[in-house]
Design an enzyme around this catalytic site. Sequence first.
Site, PDB file in Angstrom:
ATOM      1  CG  ASN A 193      -8.918   4.626   4.332  1.00 20.91           C
ATOM      2  OD1 ASN A 193      -8.228   4.145   3.422  1.00 20.91           O
ATOM      3  ND2 ASN A 193      -9.560   3.872   5.186  1.00 20.91           N
ATOM      4  CG  HIS A 241      -2.314   0.436   0.997  1.00 23.73           C
ATOM      5  ND1 HIS A 241      -2.922   0.478  -0.234  1.00 23.73           N
ATOM      6  CD2 HIS A 241      -3.252   0.871   1.878  1.00 23.73           C
ATOM      7  CE1 HIS A 241      -4.166   0.919  -0.104  1.00 23.73           C
ATOM      8  NE2 HIS A 241      -4.384   1.172   1.166  1.00 23.73           N
ATOM      9  CG  ASN A 285     -10.883   3.054   0.897  1.00 25.45           C
ATOM     10  OD1 ASN A 285     -11.913   3.121   0.227  1.00 25.45           O
ATOM     11  ND2 ASN A 285     -10.658   2.063   1.744  1.00 25.45           N
TER      12      ASN A 285
END
Length: 185
Positions: free
Chosen positions: A66, A19, A112
């Site tokens: 996010n 990520h 996100n």
Amino acid sequence: MKLIVGLGNPGARFDQTRHNIGFDIIDALADNLGTPLDQSKFKGVYGVHRHNGEKIVLLKPLTFMNLSGESIVPLMDYFDIANEDLLVIYDDLDLPVGKIRLRQKGSAGGHNGIKSTIAHLGSQNFNRIRVGIDRPTNGMSVPDYVLGKFSKEDQVELDKVIASSVEACKTWFEKPFIEVMNHFN
């Protein structure tokens, strides 16, 4: 003036995870340009590079993935950066490791960090480099997978994709993004 953003999560426990490939590419670009990310503001860390009289801002939001838009848009507002001068680099489950895809607009595709960016910008029209991380194949949940580290086997491909992403960013300093997109796709 241009803004290049690498998406990721802050903190040592997220270093080198799938990520955080956006952070890894921003770090590699900053090293390549000799531009330290030594300024802390706008819920992120950033550095300013000058290229032929133009400012290029490199940003790593520290809001967690996010909430990335909470860092990106205030910095854009402060420096008066237009959407077409924004480039966001992030991981993509729908591309295999070692592949990148450049695009000028589009949906969040379930990401996100991009959802937050779109929501805060009020637009889907901004440049992106999507970096392939592949999907889990062993029944692992997507959250566990994206927060996991790349395998040793993936590292060779990862080094190549980081290098090509850095080159794509540097090419954008000189050429319109559509040309960069056509060359690197």
